[in-house]
Write a protein that holds these residues in place. Structure first.
Motif: not given
Length: 363
Positions: A164, A167, A172, A180, A184-185, A187, A199, A203, A218
């Motif tokens: 994570d 970014p 970014e 992503n 992150d999902l 979008e 997605n 979760q 990923t």
């Protein structure tokens, strides 16, 4: 100040357009892949005899022997990484077998992730400012950002990572490169059915680490992006190998390396099957840092671990001669990748601090 920025932009655009007019390379697309903390020892020798049957590092004694062990290291490495040693070794190039004096190292002396990724992406070490894994925006411009600011590539540069912090490494916010990463999902209003499923499952399956998702998420997010967005430049950063190693789980480390090799094969086969990418795409694979070589130190890296800066690089594409395992004595570095990417695309890298071109990677 604004006038200076506009002037620089105009000069840069003119320079890059002029470079494109003289382009002699076949590469039009770049895919960069990193496997976090995967040692050169496994890449070139396969599963490590010191670790493979140690119950302190694997769940079940002997569980790795049938699939990953042979007394011949050349056979072991092919068992572990079949795409590397059946395809890259015959059609591309693999650097970093220190047994032949073919040395690849980090320029940075931190020997952990953020400094390593900054070096790969920007082309130089920055030990004064990039000296932690904190979530701070990278002050350096990466080759992804340079490309995304060019009309030819704008909106066609994407990044996917398991960690994570990516970014921030890619910056970014400033670069405009969509990243992503972490949890992150996917979008947007035009999600594919596969993206909706990924997605949901992401979760529901959080994985064992707080800041790093499991690599299948990923990978499959990235594969969907290839199909839907057709990017010109894609960066994919797999992370499991490093986190399993930190946990002293040699079996999981080995299984993850093998699975990622299969993911890379899937990407290459997708490239070869798509007219936009086939014979127009160079794939570069590397790692951000090395790690220790004993039972006590293999879980670690960083400045206190002497082998922490020992890495490897591989490449395959229309401009890269098929020299296989590189046995030429010499010194290379991850800092050379950014300039080499630009050269493959027919341009000069705009930052003079970046490492020199990997000349052997081009005809």
């Amino acid at each position: 100040m604004k006038m200076k920025v506009r002037a620089f932009t105009l000069v840069f655009c003119f320079f890059t357009l002029a470079s494109w007019g003289q382009k002699t390379t076949k590469t039009e697309n770049i895919v960069l892949i990193t496997l976090d903390g995967l040692r050169w020892q496994e890449v070139f020798k396969g599963a490590d005899s010191l670790m493979i049957d140690d119950t302190g590092m694997i769940k079940n004694q002997g569980s790795l022997l049938e699939e990953y062990w042979d007394v011949d290291p050349l056979k072991r490495r092919e068992m572990l990484l079949p795409f590397f040693w059946q395809t890259l070794a015959t059609e591309g190039q693999i650097y970093g077998n220190r047994s032949y004096g073919n040395l690849v190292d980090n320029w940075n002396k931190m020997w952990f992730s953020y400094p390593g990724y900054n070096e790969v992406l920007s082309g130089f070490a920055d030990d004064e400012r990039i000296n932690s894994n904190s979530k701070i925006n990278n002050p350096n411009t990466t080759f992804l950002e340079y490309l995304n600011k060019m009309p030819e590539f704008n909106g066609k540069v994407m990044a996917f990572g398991s960690w994570d912090v990516f970014p921030f490494i890619v910056n970014e916010e400033r670069s405009g490169v969509p990243v992503n990463a972490g949890f992150d999902l996917a979008e947007g209003e035009d999600l594919t059915e596969a993206e909706r499923v990924i997605n949901r499952i992401q979760q529901e399956i959080r994985g064992p680490w707080g800041g790093v998702r499991l690599d299948p998420f990923t990978h499959h997010f990235a594969m969907e992006a290839f199909k839907k967005h057709k990017p010109r430049v894609m960066y994919i950063a797999y992370g499991e190998t490093d986190d399993w190693a930190h946990g002293n789980k040699y079996d999981e480390y080995i299984w993850s390396a093998h699975q990622t090799d299969a993911y890379i094969q899937e990407i290459w086969e997708m490239i070869q099957a798509d007219p936009q990418y086939k014979d127009k795409t160079t794939l570069i694979i590397t790692t951000d840092h090395g790690r220790g070589v004993t039972k006590r130190t293999w879980t670690s890296h960083g400045a206190s671990v002497p082998e922490g800066g020992e890495i490897w690089i591989a490449a395959i594409g229309p401009d890269t001669p098929a020299r296989g395992e590189m046995k030429l004595k010499g010194q290379w570095a991850s800092a050379q990748i950014a300039r080499t990417v630009f050269q493959l695309l027919g341009m000069e890298y705009p930052d003079e601090k970046a490492g020199e071109l990997i000349e052997e990677m081009l005809k």
